[in-house]
Design a protein around this motif. Structure first.
Motif, PDB file in Angstrom:
ATOM      1  N   UNK B   2      25.540-149.242  39.879  1.00 23.11           N
ATOM      2  CA  UNK B   2      26.829-148.489  39.865  1.00 23.11           C
ATOM      3  C   UNK B   2      25.992-146.969  40.415  1.00 23.11           C
ATOM      4  N   UNK B   3      26.875-146.227  41.347  1.00 19.97           N
ATOM      5  CA  UNK B   3      26.078-144.855  41.760  1.00 19.97           C
ATOM      6  C   UNK B   3      26.254-143.874  40.576  1.00 19.97           C
ATOM      7  N   UNK B   4      27.383-143.966  39.719  1.00 20.36           N
ATOM      8  CA  UNK B   4      27.655-143.013  38.638  1.00 20.36           C
ATOM      9  C   UNK B   4      26.497-143.266  37.723  1.00 20.36           C
ATOM     10  N   UNK B   8      23.562-140.853  36.032  1.00 19.41           N
ATOM     11  CA  UNK B   8      23.328-140.264  34.789  1.00 19.41           C
ATOM     12  C   UNK B   8      22.318-141.162  33.900  1.00 19.41           C
ATOM     13  N   UNK B   9      21.616-141.819  34.840  1.00 17.51           N
ATOM     14  CA  UNK B   9      20.626-142.707  33.993  1.00 17.51           C
ATOM     15  C   UNK B   9      19.712-142.286  33.155  1.00 17.51           C
ATOM     16  N   UNK B 107      28.772-153.854  33.117  1.00 15.77           N
ATOM     17  CA  UNK B 107      28.474-152.913  32.151  1.00 15.77           C
ATOM     18  C   UNK B 107      28.104-151.705  32.807  1.00 15.77           C
ATOM     19  N   UNK B 108      27.180-151.510  33.638  1.00 13.75           N
ATOM     20  CA  UNK B 108      26.554-150.347  34.368  1.00 13.75           C
ATOM     21  C   UNK B 108      27.590-149.509  34.989  1.00 13.75           C
ATOM     22  N   UNK B 114      31.865-143.720  31.971  1.00 12.60           N
ATOM     23  CA  UNK B 114      32.020-143.016  31.044  1.00 12.60           C
ATOM     24  C   UNK B 114      31.163-141.977  30.930  1.00 12.60           C
ATOM     25  N   UNK B 115      29.969-141.950  31.528  1.00  7.37           N
ATOM     26  CA  UNK B 115      29.028-140.903  31.749  1.00  7.37           C
ATOM     27  C   UNK B 115      29.619-139.800  32.606  1.00  7.37           C
ATOM     28  N   UNK B 116      30.118-140.162  33.710  1.00  7.20           N
ATOM     29  CA  UNK B 116      30.719-139.190  34.673  1.00  7.20           C
ATOM     30  C   UNK B 116      31.810-138.450  34.166  1.00  7.20           C
ATOM     31  N   UNK B 117      32.728-139.228  33.414  1.00  8.37           N
ATOM     32  CA  UNK B 117      33.681-138.539  32.702  1.00  8.37           C
ATOM     33  C   UNK B 117      33.083-137.553  31.658  1.00  8.37           C
TER      34      UNK B 117
END
Lengths: 555, 555
Positions: B2-4, B8-9, B107-108, B114-117
């Motif tokens: 996923x790009x998001x 946020x990796x 999962x990713x 979630x990380x973008x939110x």
């Protein structure tokens, strides 16, 4: 560092790794070979078992002074073994006292003790096999494997998960928060694993060890004293387990009451009193939905892990090996007389029949194919006894009788006869009855034992929908499908994933849907009513301990 | 991939690492600085908040068409914000529909969302600060930190744990079991994370975000659709949270009903209907013991995680900084007017007094020392408002009134007065009352709000025993001790570990017992009645998902 931990360090390391990769692995040989277990192991085990019959079982733990025990072998004799009767308050109090030092011990010390107990249980696998055989009714080979090495695998698996989760908690850390131009705020913190409460493990009569060891060793490893409440008809295997545990505990300087047995008799059960006891914090239960519901209602606020009633299905839509399919299904229905939580009950077949390597087969022909495979598989009494074993509970025979009336009997259930059948053994070959999808009252309920149905569904999607629906509403621990169509398989995978039932595809060889492999399969999904937990993941262990913190302002 | 997730990796990687090492770490700056958040961020946030007052909140989700909302700022005005009223069945049904694709996502993908939110919520921290301030009553700086970056830390922490647990599940494996001389038995297995059921997160009025984000993001990351039921007096912060979540979901092609708000009003609560709904599988609750008990009784079979009532204690036995101790305790009692779940209520002091760097101090003198520190700390109205904030619930004032009669009043509770106090603001300085250890009816109950007791115990061991006993029987989220004696500290560490309350030692500086650090402290132990779960460990997330398995016989 604990000496026992060091001794078994390599086994633990491999177990943790296996639980991650989930390929095949087992440290406990499943072949009852003299070369592995010692040339006299079988004779020694049998002698040890015989010495336990008609005798008081030697277990030095708190007791009322009376003795209990009414176990009867499904092979036709009374065990006559008696156990020290217990008072629930006395038992819980002893567990609580013993649990204090156990909770204080290091993770490595506790894990070392668990691994040593498993190693010693492994060496007793032959005596255990007889104990499991003559309580559960399993055939000897299955009793050896499922009550011995495979159960030990389950125990080791739980220890591996517990060790990994506990190892995540750092012992100490300096926490330093920057404060701009001011000196940082500094706390020295220590973290310590603490137990959740006394564990209660409620065993079942069909797999006394296999279904208990995950919880038993998970509780112990995470620092909980544990009380084992065996099924009143299958006490001996767990009594042996507790006895070996207590020996290791005592040798290591622990109060052996960290592990306690709570034996009872069918007419004076003590399970409810144990479940309701305020000092019990964790409950693991294998058994009926009815009692599972009672536990949920009466153990509010306690951790409850269950494996309960379910209705497992096979969906037969097409196959490139009709013989392989029928043979595999027949074996699945026969193994331990269908008394496995993983055994299928319902075989859904499209009403218009299915395509196979032997041409089109009608529903009748599929049913008869399975029936013939049953007849062939169980035709020889010796072989039949080796597969079927005995029927654990006499009520199962009543269920067979009732199921005869549900539809067309394709394969009749009958006792096994012949010289190889011990006198008084309770045996029954599988009953196979053909139904229509409308007969939901017959097949949408668990008919525990050697009872199975071939059910005509509208079509493939209807068969998948009904099988997955049964899993979702009634619970299922396994599911199986036969199809040569990848689209159908994909649809089934989605439906059974949503129903929380692990799906096996196109099993036509030696592997049965019944078989759940340690370190690989997630036994019980926890995602449908057949159970609230998987025995084989982090969630099964991570809540059995908590963490105590000390934060000290740095000088 | 996923790009998001990619975006946020690095944050995720560091979060996972921080949760292991448990040192200080946070990616969300807690200083409301224009240099970090943008020079116009504060003004923009305030404007955004003002625009939400006396207006319908823009939230495009299933609704009955009516609007609800009766929030009132503890600083003396009605918010006038209204939200779309919901029908529980309609809401659950929408969550169920939306949840299907969410469960299917990788999962990713879910973790990336979630990380973008969280990143977008972080950018809205100023508007959020006003929303939290004017619902909870927190002072602005606390509202910014606890409702903003610190709550975001909590959410990220849950995502990190969830990611780690889900990452353990291998996607596929070939399982090969040797069969002696025969070819091995081979199965190709695939494993897929599946959600447990729709999650319900029940928020509280004092920490609407901080106490909800762990559960909210844990549910989302593990594939569950989530319904947020905010406290009727603290809807706005969670409405903003859900709105931002829905925006990201929609942008990523998901049905935004994966995240839903369930607003209600005090005189027409819908929480019980939601709890009892059969499609709700996971419940997270912050609130009273009474309602916690109701949930446990009415949610049998569901996963329930709670943070409930508790009685936190300080044990003062000796100190090398009497001023530091009194000042630190006074600050702990004052911060957000004692409305923190981590705030101490009971200060136990040995009847014969304690040794300090200022010589022997009697119980009266210790009580007065804390009283004087309170007076000094809160003497200036500006400073007082910055520390105390406002009192969220008018009932708290009644509790203060009742507690006055329990014993000798050492520090009187009074409203803050001065130009810096907004008209109509509900404020109260801490009431400090001196009691005897026998007055258990007074102090062995949570008196939520700015109410504290100095309690004369027989001696040091009695003080520890009573404080730990209160934690064990009534629950406690924190505990604190002052002692210069290492033996006493060790005894306290053991007692509080057994009582499941994290212990802070000799806090005399800027760090307060109230503060629970993300990625480091195990907030709520789950080991006493103050809560069934820690928000910050594997157990909090590992059971929110299950695993679907497919086993295919290898060709």
């Amino acid at each position: 560092m604990s000496e026992l931990f060091d001794r078994h360090r390599e086994t633990l390391k491999q177990a943790v790794e296996a639980a991650h990769t989930r390929g095949y692995w087992s440290p406990y040989p499943e072949m009852p070979s003299g070369k592995i277990y010692g040339e006299t192991a079988k004779a020694d085990g049998e002698a040890a078992f015989k010495a336990m019959l008609d005798a008081p079982f030697d277990l030095d733990q708190p007791t009322t002074g009376k003795r209990v025990g009414k176990e009867e072998s499904p092979y036709g004799f009374k065990l006559g073994t008696t156990y020290p009767a217990v008072d629930v308050d006395q038992l819980v109090s002893a567990a609580k006292t013993a649990g204090k030092a156990w909770a204080q011990a290091s993770v490595e010390t506790r894990v070392g003790v668990c691994l040593e107990v498993l190693a010693r249980i492994n060496r007793q696998s032959f005596a255990m096999a007889s104990a499991v055989m003559h309580t559960s009714g399993q055939a000897w080979m299955m009793a050896f494997q499922a009550g011995g090495p495979h159960a030990q695998d389950r125990g080791l698996e739980a220890v591996a998960y517990a060790y990994e989760e506990m190892s995540k908690i750092p012992g100490a850390v300096r926490w330093e928060k920057p404060q701009g131009k001011n000196p940082p705020a500094v706390l020295d913190k220590t973290f310590k694993v603490i137990p959740r409460g006394i564990g209660l493990v409620i065993g079942c009569a069909t797999f006394p060890n296999w279904n208990s060891y995950s919880a038993y060793f998970a509780d112990l490893a995470t620092g909980n004293a544990v009380i084992v409440k065996p099924h009143p008809m299958a006490i001996l295997p767990l009594a042996l387990t507790v006895k070996i545990t207590r020996e290791v505990l005592a040798e290591q300087g622990f109060d052996p009451n960290v592990a306690l047995l709570a034996p009872d008799e069918p007419d004076a059960p003590i399970t409810k009193e144990l479940v309701a006891h305020p000092e019990i914090g964790i409950i693991d239960f294998t058994g009926s939905r009815t009692f599972g519901d009672w536990i949920r209602q009466n153990a509010a606020g306690k951790l409850v892990y269950t494996e309960e009633t379910g209705v497992n299905s096979v969906v037969a839509l097409s196959t490139d090996s009709f013989k392989g399919m029928c043979g595999n299904i027949a074996f699945s229905l026969s193994l331990y007389s269908g008394q496995m939580c993983t055994a299928p009950q319902n075989v859904f077949v499209p009403r218009d029949g299915i395509e196979t390597d032997e041409g089109h087969k009608s529903v009748d022909e599929v049913a008869e194919g399975i029936g013939k495979s049953l007849a062939k598989l169980l035709g020889d009494p010796d072989r039949a006894m080796g597969i079927l074993g005995a029927v654990q509970n006499p009520d199962t025979l009543k269920r067979i009788e009732a199921a005869r009336g549900f539809g067309r009997v394709v394969h009749e259930s009958a006792p096994v006869t012949g010289d190889s059948v011990p006198e008084g053994a309770r045996t029954a070959t599988p009953l196979l009855v053909q139904l229509d999808a409308g007969d939901e009252a017959a097949y949408l309920e668990e008919r525990f034992g050697p009872i199975a149905f071939v059910i005509a569904a509208t079509d493939g999607p209807d068969a998948i929908r009904r099988a997955a629906g049964a899993a979702k509403t009634k619970g299922a621990i396994t599911a199986s499908i036969y199809s040569t169509d990848d689209g159908q398989l994909a649809a089934a995978e989605e439906a059974f994933a949503e129903a929380g039932a692990p799906l096996s595809e196109n099993l036509t060889g030696q592997i049965l849907v019944n078989q759940s492999a340690a370190f690989s399969d997630f036994h019980v999904s926890g995602a449908n009513p057949a159970g609230t937990a998987s025995l084989t993941d982090a969630a099964f262990v991570a809540n059995r301990f908590r963490v105590a913190t000390v934060r000290r302002q740095a000088a």
